[in-house]
Every structure is written in structure tokens, then in C-alpha cells.
Write a protein that holds these residues in place. Sequence first.
Motif: not given
Length: 217
Positions: A29-36
Motif C-alpha cells: 500500500c506504499k506506506a513504506v519502502e525497505f532497502r537493505l
Amino acid sequence: MKKIQVITLFPEMFDGVFNSSMMWKAQECKAVEFRLINLRDFGLGTRKRVDDTPYGGGDGMLLMPEPLFAAIEDAKKFDPNAKVALLTPKGERWKQATAQTWADGDNGYIFVCGRYEGYDERILTLVDEQVSVGDYVLTGGELPAMAVIDTIVRLIPGVLGGENSAAIESFSDGQTLEFPQYTRPEVFQGLEVPKVLLSGNHAEIAKWRKENSLKSK
Ligand code: 4HQ
């Protein structure tokens, strides 16, 4: 959309957690974007070295400053306003109220997960917040980062359903923990559900729940 980045030597540890239902929905729902970010990618030399022995002697290894500085620089390029959070037992104890503040704010976060006996102290010049999940020593900052990220993401508006978030609000003042709850059957192995909960008397139920809510430390 809130950007959450994690700097770690073990990015695969996050796969299960970031793909779990709540976290998955939050990304969907595009509330958050994770990047590792794999700290190893910023290691020095052909061996991609990230750790070294402490000056002055002593046991164990420390994370070297160069790979950490380079990894944080990379994360800042992706999200210039992001705050840098270091997981460390020396940090301030993580609380529900802090989770709420971090969920409400517009900036993203870069979580730095240490390993070994710690890190070169000069890393602190790049750190905005030091966070601890409790007074015990873990092997790495990954498990604390997962716990902290979970508490933030579920509070981002739209991540949990409307009814849910209302329910959370009334019990996430950071002070009150939830009252005891029961579901069917009415009697299980001789253990009964408190009569008041079956009474249909909403005022009495509310009173019982208030009396049986825990105050957190
Ligand atoms: N760590 N709360 C990372 C922790 C910890 C904690 C120990 C952090 C090992 C390398 N982090 N170092 N407690 O125990 O956040």
C-alpha cells in the motif's frame, strides 16, 4: 512513503520479517519502502574486510569506520533527510511513544546493525539516535532493528485497518497495556471466562477492562 533502510552484514535475516503479512501489506500500500544495504559491499580490499582489532588491546573485533561511513553515505544518497539510528545496548530504551513519533514524522530512517564486540566510536559522529531494546546483550543489532521497525511500520497510517488503528490508539498511550481477553469456548479445561464479559453490560465491561489493564514500567 516512509523509507526504511538497514545496514547489516546479514541482510537475509530480514527477508522473512519484511515479507510477513503486515510488513508486506505496508509495502504493497506504499506506506513504506525497505532497502537493505549489505555492509560487506563496502568492505575494504579484495577480502571486503569490515572489522579490525581494538587499539589498546582487548578481546574481539570492532566494525571499522570506513565501511560504515561509506554505507551510511550510500543510504543518505537514497534518502537525504533520513535519520541514522544505531542499535546498541547503550542507547535509549525503545518505547511505544517513540515508535509513534518516528511513525508520524516525515523523515526516513537508516538502521545500523552492529556485530562483533561493537564499532569504532567515531561512527557516532554520523548517528542521530542510539536505540536499545533492553538491558541484555545480543549477538547483533539485527533482531533489535526488526523489533523497532515492526513497531514503527504498524503505526504508519493506513497500514493496519481503520478499526484496528482506532483500537491501537486507545491503548498505545505508552502507559496502558491491554486487559485480559478471551474467546470461545466459555469453559476450557474447567477454566471459565469472567462472567462480566458475557453479561452484555457494556459499562460494566469497560469498568472491568480498565481495572484489569496493566501499567507498563
Ligand atoms: N547489541 N539493543 C549490537 C544489543 C542491542 C540491544 C549487542 C547491539 C551487540 C554489536 N542492540 N551489538 N540490547 O544487544 O539494541
